[in-house]
Design a protein around this motif. Structure first.
Motif, PDB file in Angstrom:
ATOM      1  N   SER A  68       0.874  -1.191   0.000  1.00 25.81           N
ATOM      2  CA  SER A  68       0.000   0.000   0.000  1.00 25.81           C
ATOM      3  C   SER A  68       0.899   1.227   0.000  1.00 25.81           C
ATOM      4  O   SER A  68       1.795   1.347   0.840  1.00 25.81           O
ATOM      5  CB  SER A  68      -0.890   0.020   1.241  1.00 25.81           C
ATOM      6  N   SER A  69       0.654   2.144  -0.942  1.00 28.27           N
ATOM      7  CA  SER A  69       1.468   3.355  -1.002  1.00 28.27           C
ATOM      8  C   SER A  69       1.027   4.362   0.065  1.00 28.27           C
ATOM      9  O   SER A  69       1.766   5.257   0.437  1.00 28.27           O
ATOM     10  CB  SER A  69       1.324   4.000  -2.378  1.00 28.27           C
ATOM     11  N   GLY A  70      -0.232   4.215   0.516  1.00 27.98           N
ATOM     12  CA  GLY A  70      -0.791   5.186   1.457  1.00 27.98           C
ATOM     13  C   GLY A  70      -1.513   6.332   0.764  1.00 27.98           C
ATOM     14  O   GLY A  70      -2.031   7.236   1.414  1.00 27.98           O
ATOM     15  N   ASN A 267     -12.245  -2.977  -3.854  1.00 26.65           N
ATOM     16  CA  ASN A 267     -11.426  -2.537  -5.003  1.00 26.65           C
ATOM     17  C   ASN A 267     -10.479  -3.635  -5.468  1.00 26.65           C
ATOM     18  O   ASN A 267     -10.116  -4.540  -4.715  1.00 26.65           O
ATOM     19  CB  ASN A 267     -10.689  -1.232  -4.726  1.00 26.65           C
TER      20      ASN A 267
HETATM   21  O1  PAZ Z   1      -2.497   2.833  -0.458  1.00 23.83           O
HETATM   22  P1  PAZ Z   1      -2.874   2.702  -1.910  1.00 23.83           P
HETATM   23  O2  PAZ Z   1      -3.595   3.937  -2.397  1.00 23.83           O
HETATM   24  O3  PAZ Z   1      -1.707   2.327  -2.764  1.00 23.83           O
HETATM   25  O4  PAZ Z   1      -3.897   1.460  -2.031  1.00 23.83           O
HETATM   26  C1  PAZ Z   1      -5.099   1.475  -1.308  1.00 23.83           C
HETATM   27  C2  PAZ Z   1      -5.521   0.063  -0.882  1.00 23.83           C
HETATM   28  C3  PAZ Z   1      -5.644  -0.817  -2.108  1.00 23.83           C
HETATM   29  C4  PAZ Z   1      -4.470  -0.533   0.063  1.00 23.83           C
HETATM   30  C5  PAZ Z   1      -6.898   0.190  -0.149  1.00 23.83           C
HETATM   31  O5  PAZ Z   1      -7.840   0.715  -1.019  1.00 23.83           O
HETATM   32  C6  PAZ Z   1      -7.410  -1.156   0.356  1.00 23.83           C
HETATM   33  O6  PAZ Z   1      -8.079  -1.881  -0.318  1.00 23.83           O
HETATM   34  N1  PAZ Z   1      -7.073  -1.513   1.617  1.00 23.83           N
HETATM   35  C7  PAZ Z   1      -7.448  -2.786   2.219  1.00 23.83           C
HETATM   36  C8  PAZ Z   1      -6.455  -3.823   1.806  1.00 23.83           C
HETATM   37  C9  PAZ Z   1      -6.820  -5.236   2.240  1.00 23.83           C
HETATM   38  O7  PAZ Z   1      -7.868  -5.792   1.838  1.00 23.83           O
HETATM   39  O8  PAZ Z   1      -6.008  -5.777   2.971  1.00 23.83           O
END
Ligand code: PAZ
Length: 321
Positions: A68-70, A267
């Motif tokens: 995750s970039s944050g 997503n």
């Molecule tokens: O941090 P980012 O913008 O690169 O990505 C966001 C993400 C994909 C980590 C976030 O939208 C997400 O889905 N978090 C939950 C991850 C999980 O299911 O573990």
């Protein structure tokens, strides 16, 4: 899916995940922040952002990192503040940060210049910002200072999974005092696997011992005590990330059925910047950026935050009635 037993999760947290030394201090800070902003008529959102790190050795050389970039968390923090929320930003050390995220790809030294020839020839010359290298810097800096002066953003850092779990628990308990005015926006990418401290080798794993074979335990599902015990009146949104789009919505629905929280933002890794589905027990909303939106630099986080703040409004109204 069998519901996780809350008492066993609490016990596991205490026994198998090292408690950060500053957790009580941070909890008090978060409770004070929440109390003071709700007294001023604001709602408070706890955003988690970035990936957790799971050490493979006690004296850690190697670790397992969740991707995750944050950016999701950092961008969302800005939109929540614009929508009138105060934000607790529980983020991975050195992941993207609200406002400064926009300048990530720029080398700071390329954006600075000496004023005049004289400055360039000494070590103490006056340095100014090149606004061609940092377009929008004045606008972003102004907003950053407004947010800082208004104390609207409380940053808290984690690196390891243990730190994340204990700080999230502390945050949930701190925010329980403001009931339904609290929102949880759990965008961090959290490991599903860990090695308990008692089973971790102390020293660096030696390649001379041959190929590495790891056996990792399942991380307790912290959403369960968060929703049922630590902050039972709050509006809770979790995120579901998959790489296989065909299983995504089913998994989002299953999470809602299991934990009984308010929303899941679903997503897929490759399309996450332009397409998400917000799933609630009653609804399913697709949020999509068009080519025109992308040209106009619209970000999907603005749409996600708008969707969830409306749902939070409705949730609060229903609790009052
Ligand atoms: O941090 P980012 O913008 O690169 O990505 C966001 C993400 C994909 C980590 C976030 O939208 C997400 O889905 N978090 C939950 C991850 C999980 O299911 O573990």
């Amino acid at each position: 899916m069998a519901e996780p037993r809350i008492s066993s999760i609490d016990g596991k947290l205490a026994e198998e995940f090292a408690v950060p030394s500053h957790v009580e201090e941070v909890k008090e800070k978060m409770a004070a922040f929440a109390g003071c902003h709700t007294a001023a008529g604001r709602r408070v959102v706890l955003i988690t952002s970035g990936g957790t790190k799971v050490p493979l050795e006690s004296r850690t050389v190697r670790f397992l990192d969740n991707f995750s970039s944050g950016r999701r968390g950092a961008a969302s923090a800005e939109y929540f503040i614009d929508s009138g929320y105060a934000v607790i930003f529980l983020h991975r050390h050195r992941s993207l940060y609200p406002y400064s995220r926009m300048f990530l790809t720029i080398n700071m030294l390329d954006a600075l210049q000496f004023r005049g020839e004289e400055g360039a020839s000494s070590n103490t010359g006056e340095v100014v910002v090149d606004q061609q290298v940092l377009p929008n810097i004045a606008k972003v800096l102004k907003r950053y200072h407004e947010v800082k002066d208004g104390e609207l953003l409380l940053p808290i850092e984690f690196s390891t999974l243990s730190e994340y779990l204990h700080l999230l628990k502390a945050a949930a308990q701190a925010l329980s005092t403001i009931g339904s005015k609290a929102m949880f926006y759990l965008a961090a990418a959290v490991s599903d696997f860990y090695i308990p401290a008692s089973e971790m080798p102390e020293h660096k794993i030696q390649s001379s011992n041959g190929p590495l074979q790891l056996s990792m335990k399942m991380v307790p599902k912290i959403l369960s005590p968060l929703v049922k015990e630590w902050a039972p009146q709050a509006f809770v949104t979790s995120f579901k990330l998959e790489t296989d789009a065909t299983i995504l919505l089913d998994k989002a629905r299953r999470a809602l059925d299991t934990y009984r929280h308010q929303a899941v933002v679903a997503n897929v890794l490759d399309s996450r910047r332009g397409y998400v589905v917000v799933v609630t027990p009653e609804t399913q909303a697709e949020l999509i950026l068009t080519e025109e939106d992308v040209k106009n630099e619209v970000e999907i986080e603005e749409r996600i935050v708008s969707n969830l703040t409306s749902a939070h409004n409705k949730f609060i109204t229903q609790q009052v009635v």
